[in-house]
Design a protein around this motif. Structure first.
Motif, PDB file in Angstrom:
ATOM      1  N   ARG A 199     -11.884 -11.570   8.666  1.00 17.20           N
ATOM      2  CA  ARG A 199     -11.737 -11.233   7.252  1.00 17.20           C
ATOM      3  C   ARG A 199     -10.333 -11.571   6.754  1.00 17.20           C
ATOM      4  O   ARG A 199     -10.169 -12.129   5.673  1.00 17.20           O
ATOM      5  CB  ARG A 199     -12.022  -9.739   7.049  1.00 17.20           C
TER       6      ARG A 199
ATOM      7  N   PRO B 223      -4.678  -9.773  -2.270  1.00 20.52           N
ATOM      8  CA  PRO B 223      -5.368 -10.535  -1.226  1.00 20.52           C
ATOM      9  C   PRO B 223      -4.545 -11.710  -0.693  1.00 20.52           C
ATOM     10  O   PRO B 223      -5.029 -12.429   0.181  1.00 20.52           O
ATOM     11  CB  PRO B 223      -6.635 -11.027  -1.937  1.00 20.52           C
TER      12      PRO B 223
ATOM     13  N   LEU C 260       0.817  -1.212   0.000  1.00 19.09           N
ATOM     14  CA  LEU C 260       0.000   0.000   0.000  1.00 19.09           C
ATOM     15  C   LEU C 260       0.851   1.263   0.000  1.00 19.09           C
ATOM     16  O   LEU C 260       0.355   2.354  -0.197  1.00 19.09           O
ATOM     17  CB  LEU C 260      -0.919   0.017   1.226  1.00 19.09           C
TER      18      LEU C 260
ATOM     19  N   LEU D 142     -17.015 -10.096   0.921  1.00 19.74           N
ATOM     20  CA  LEU D 142     -16.427  -9.284  -0.151  1.00 19.74           C
ATOM     21  C   LEU D 142     -15.064  -9.839  -0.538  1.00 19.74           C
ATOM     22  O   LEU D 142     -14.742  -9.991  -1.721  1.00 19.74           O
ATOM     23  CB  LEU D 142     -16.307  -7.830   0.323  1.00 19.74           C
ATOM     24  N   GLY D 143     -14.255 -10.177   0.491  1.00 20.93           N
ATOM     25  CA  GLY D 143     -12.946 -10.737   0.217  1.00 20.93           C
ATOM     26  C   GLY D 143     -13.023 -12.188  -0.235  1.00 20.93           C
ATOM     27  O   GLY D 143     -12.318 -12.593  -1.168  1.00 20.93           O
TER      28      GLY D 143
ATOM     29  N   ARG E 149     -24.394  -4.575  11.230  1.00 19.40           N
ATOM     30  CA  ARG E 149     -23.494  -3.594  10.620  1.00 19.40           C
ATOM     31  C   ARG E 149     -22.421  -3.201  11.637  1.00 19.40           C
ATOM     32  O   ARG E 149     -22.665  -3.265  12.846  1.00 19.40           O
ATOM     33  CB  ARG E 149     -24.292  -2.342  10.244  1.00 19.40           C
TER      34      ARG E 149
ATOM     35  N   PHE F 174      -5.575  -3.734  10.582  1.00 18.97           N
ATOM     36  CA  PHE F 174      -5.048  -2.460  11.060  1.00 18.97           C
ATOM     37  C   PHE F 174      -5.596  -2.143  12.441  1.00 18.97           C
ATOM     38  O   PHE F 174      -6.485  -2.829  12.946  1.00 18.97           O
ATOM     39  CB  PHE F 174      -5.432  -1.331  10.108  1.00 18.97           C
TER      40      PHE F 174
ATOM     41  N   CYS G  23     -11.181  -0.963   9.592  1.00 14.46           N
ATOM     42  CA  CYS G  23     -11.490  -0.613   8.198  1.00 14.46           C
ATOM     43  C   CYS G  23     -12.592  -1.471   7.615  1.00 14.46           C
ATOM     44  O   CYS G  23     -12.455  -1.987   6.508  1.00 14.46           O
ATOM     45  CB  CYS G  23     -10.291  -0.770   7.284  1.00 14.46           C
ATOM     46  N   LEU G  24     -13.680  -1.636   8.350  1.00 10.90           N
ATOM     47  CA  LEU G  24     -14.816  -2.337   7.759  1.00 10.90           C
ATOM     48  C   LEU G  24     -15.636  -1.323   6.983  1.00 10.90           C
ATOM     49  O   LEU G  24     -15.660  -0.150   7.329  1.00 10.90           O
ATOM     50  CB  LEU G  24     -15.674  -2.959   8.863  1.00 10.90           C
ATOM     51  N   LEU G  25     -16.296  -1.794   5.927  1.00 14.13           N
ATOM     52  CA  LEU G  25     -17.158  -0.895   5.175  1.00 14.13           C
ATOM     53  C   LEU G  25     -18.479  -0.769   5.938  1.00 14.13           C
ATOM     54  O   LEU G  25     -19.169  -1.767   6.149  1.00 14.13           O
ATOM     55  CB  LEU G  25     -17.388  -1.439   3.768  1.00 14.13           C
ATOM     56  N   PRO G  26     -18.822   0.436   6.401  1.00 14.13           N
ATOM     57  CA  PRO G  26     -19.933   0.576   7.345  1.00 14.13           C
ATOM     58  C   PRO G  26     -21.303   0.271   6.759  1.00 14.13           C
ATOM     59  O   PRO G  26     -22.259   0.080   7.498  1.00 14.13           O
ATOM     60  CB  PRO G  26     -19.841   2.039   7.785  1.00 14.13           C
ATOM     61  N   TRP G  27     -21.412   0.249   5.427  1.00 13.60           N
ATOM     62  CA  TRP G  27     -22.738  -0.016   4.832  1.00 13.60           C
ATOM     63  C   TRP G  27     -22.969  -1.511   4.602  1.00 13.60           C
ATOM     64  O   TRP G  27     -23.973  -1.906   4.055  1.00 13.60           O
ATOM     65  CB  TRP G  27     -22.891   0.749   3.516  1.00 13.60           C
ATOM     66  N   MET G  28     -22.012  -2.329   5.007  1.00 15.86           N
ATOM     67  CA  MET G  28     -22.187  -3.772   4.853  1.00 15.86           C
ATOM     68  C   MET G  28     -22.193  -4.424   6.234  1.00 15.86           C
ATOM     69  O   MET G  28     -21.542  -3.931   7.155  1.00 15.86           O
ATOM     70  CB  MET G  28     -21.014  -4.364   4.074  1.00 15.86           C
TER      71      MET G  28
ATOM     72  N   SER H 265      -7.493   0.355  13.314  1.00 14.15           N
ATOM     73  CA  SER H 265      -8.948   0.437  13.135  1.00 14.15           C
ATOM     74  C   SER H 265      -9.286  -0.586  12.056  1.00 14.15           C
ATOM     75  O   SER H 265      -8.572  -0.698  11.082  1.00 14.15           O
ATOM     76  CB  SER H 265      -9.353   1.830  12.693  1.00 14.15           C
TER      77      SER H 265
ATOM     78  N   ILE I 203      -4.617  -8.285   6.034  1.00 15.44           N
ATOM     79  CA  ILE I 203      -4.183  -7.124   6.803  1.00 15.44           C
ATOM     80  C   ILE I 203      -5.187  -6.798   7.904  1.00 15.44           C
ATOM     81  O   ILE I 203      -6.390  -6.764   7.663  1.00 15.44           O
ATOM     82  CB  ILE I 203      -4.025  -5.904   5.880  1.00 15.44           C
TER      83      ILE I 203
END
Ligand SMILES: Nc1ncnc2c1ncn2[C@@H]1O[C@H](COP(=O)(O)OP(=O)(O)O)[C@@H](O)[C@H]1O
Ligand SMILES: [Mg+2]
Lengths: 291, 289
Positions: free
Chosen positions: B150, B77, B57, B100-101, B134, B83, B87-92, B85, B81
């Motif tokens: 994940r 992939p 990255l 997703l992965g 969520r 981190f 880093c989850l996508l909040p709308w899922m 925080s 990773i």
């Protein structure tokens, strides 16, 4: 708590009452006098007095416009219809122009937000076009679409240059808030979300619909709401210049006929409809912000 | 020893208005397959920079990262990773975030199999009940569990963790360390973790790599941690070597803290066990000393 609720209902009424009172003070009142004319006969003469002598007062306005309000869908002629019938015609035109604005504006916003190069190329143009008034766009639309003519079997024009120009004007004017808010939204996407897409090697299409669009939605809807407000603002100008039936067209016709009560009715209708549209959109907007 | 991951002469240089800022320089590290290595150092020394270069990255300014015989050129992939925080996508939902992965990596598998993979890992980290919530409805610790699920669900070659428990309270931190170490033992995934918690490093790792202070940070020292596995926190802490190792790490960090403050009259690291057990690294204490 009860008091705030009371206030939030009562206080707006105080404001409205104050406005109506000022309106009543400014408006002209009919005064009837008995005068002896040149032949010595007594005749009754009605004249108007007041600060704006020709402006009808609140009650007078109601009497003159009640037909349009109480029979809101009646159609007596192309430019003589109930107020809601006119509103419906205007809303249809706004909806079409607004859809074009969103369909064109959202992708442009995404391009601006995603690509620095694109943004450098088009930003100056956008800044120049954005402040141009609808009154200026409409003639250009007429020229651009002068050859547009779709007729039915009987030869009636269904969609002509005037309609195309009106749609063009609404779309061009209403597009900018959507473009700019979408661009800001895309630029504000946290790097974390983009990293998720990068690490998972999502395809471009998947990145767009799984990450970029959902992350930008709240901003997009702010843009959509502002765009709708502008689209509704532009409709009056578009209808006035083209003479299309609708709230704006009616307003202009009534101005030519010096029928001021009807103009006031149109103004109030435009205001109320605009307010309602904005409320509806902000409900939708809040739903998306809550996610 | 065969090297699975090799960081060779790794360097990171940022161009700044005042000339080039060398953050990391000549960073050499070799990690064997299945090894758990921690990277420890003072805040701002460049730990995250190293990790994000391995993740692909952050652009590599010099040297190379070689994973399973191939040089890393970008993100992918094959490296899971986690981190600080998550880093989850909040709308899922948690499940959708994992899916997703999984959909990306196991695109040849049947849909039902992919669902099972996601469900399996979410259950293992203890989210069987709340996998369809969520991130906004989950606690900080639960979100980090999703992040761990994940990362593991992708069956990566390498696990990269950047202070994964840094934002959690100590009780949740202990729980999640346990979740992590159990999953790691099950899956035998090579792991590189950044931390500034000495106890966490000792409990989890096979080796602790100490980084010198920046600018131009490099590997300062490497500590082998040979506690038997599977490890129990209590056993580890009562192990006769524990405080010697801990002291070693803390002394290294202290020495470098002093260096930065230009106070060089610090005794060298004791080789034997020491009865003094500093609780934490507090800068104020150094000033008072
Ligand atoms: N884009 C950048 N430009 C210049 N310096 C940077 C940039 N990003 C990070 N740094 C510097 O790199 C150093 C290392 O940062 P980091 O790897 O995050 O440290 P940490 O060990 O705390 O994880 C910091 O001193 C930071 O100021
Ligand atoms: Mg860091």
């Amino acid at each position: 708590m009860n008091k705030t609720k009371f206030d939030s209902i009562l206080l707006p009424f105080v404001g409205i009452a104050a406005c109506v009172f000022i309106w009543w003070c400014v408006a002209g009142k009919p005064v009837t006098k008995q005068v002896r004319d040149d032949f010595g006969d007594v005749v009754t003469v009605t004249s108007r007095v007041g600060i704006s002598a020709d402006l009808p007062g609140p009650i007078e306005t109601w009497h003159k416009t009640r037909d349009y309000i109480l029979k809101p869908f009646e159609k007596r002629g192309e430019l003589d219809q109930g107020i809601l019938a006119f509103t419906w015609l205007s809303l249809k035109l706004v909806a079409q122009g607004y859809c074009i604005a969103l369909l064109v504006g959202t992708p442009i916003g995404f391009c601006l937000g995603l690509s620095k190069t694109f943004s450098k190329i088009f930003d100056p143009i956008i800044q120049i076009l954005r402040p141009v008034s609808p009154l200026a766009w409409l003639p250009l639309g007429m020229v651009l679409f002068s050859s547009v003519k779709i007729s039915d079997a009987a030869g009636h024009v269904l969609f002509g240059a005037i309609d195309a120009a009106a749609l063009f004007t609404i779309a061009v004017c209403a597009m900018w808030p959507t473009v700019l808010n979408t661009a800001v939204g895309v630029r504000a996407i946290p790097q974390d979300y983009l990293n998720v897409a990068k690490v998972l090697k999502l395809s471009r299409a998947k990145t767009l619909c799984k990450v970029l669009v959902p992350a930008t939605l709240p901003y997009m809807f702010t843009g959509f709401r502002l765009s709708l407000g502008i689209a509704w603002l532009v409709i009056v100008a578009a209808e006035m210049l083209t003479g299309r039936p609708g709230v704006g067209g009616f307003l202009w016709q009534q101005y030519n006929a010096q029928s001021f009560a009807h103009i006031i009715l149109c103004i109030l209708t435009i205001g109320v409809v605009g307010f309602v549209l904005d409320r509806l959109m902000s409900v939708v907007e809040r739903r998306f912000k809550a996610v | 020893m065969s090297h699975y991951l090799e960081l060779s002469q790794l360097a990171k240089v940022y161009p700044t208005p005042k000339g080039e800022a060398v953050i990391v320089k000549d960073f050499d590290l070799k990690i064997a397959k299945g090894e758990f290595v921690s990277l420890i150092g003072h805040s701002g020394c460049g730990k995250s920079t190293v990790l994000s270069m391995v993740a692909g990255l952050n652009e590599i300014s010099g040297g190379a990262v070689i994973l399973a015989g191939k040089e890393i050129t970008g993100p992918g992939p094959d490296r899971g990773i986690v981190f600080q925080s998550p880093c989850l996508l909040p709308w899922m939902t948690a499940f959708e975030n994992v899916m997703l992965g999984v959909n990306q990596v196991f695109y040849t598998a049947a849909r039902i199999e992919r669902r099972e993979i996601a469900e399996y890992y979410l259950s293992i980290v203890g989210l069987a009940e709340s996998m369809h919530k969520r991130p906004g409805e989950l606690s900080q610790g639960m979100r980090q569990r999703v992040g761990i699920a994940r990362a593991f669900a992708l069956s990566p070659k390498l696990l990269l963790l950047d202070e994964p428990f840094g934002m959690l309270d100590s009780l949740t931190r202990f729980e999640l360390q346990q979740v992590l170490i159990e999953l790691w033992r099950r899956e035998k995934i090579t792991a590189l973790m950044v931390t500034h918690d000495v106890d966490e490093a000792l409990f989890l790792s096979d080796r602790v790599v100490m980084m010198t202070n920046g600018p131009a940070a490099e590997v300062g020292d490497i500590l082998e941690v040979k506690f038997p596995r599977p490890r129990e926190r209590k056993e580890v802490m009562e192990h006769p070597d524990y405080y010697r190792l801990r002291e070693h790490l803390i002394t290294f960090l202290e020495v470098h803290a002093h260096k930065k403050r230009k106070l060089v009259d610090v005794p060298p690291a004791p080789s034997g066990g020491s009865p003094i057990q500093p609780e934490a690294i507090e800068p104020q204490r150094f000033c008072a000393a």
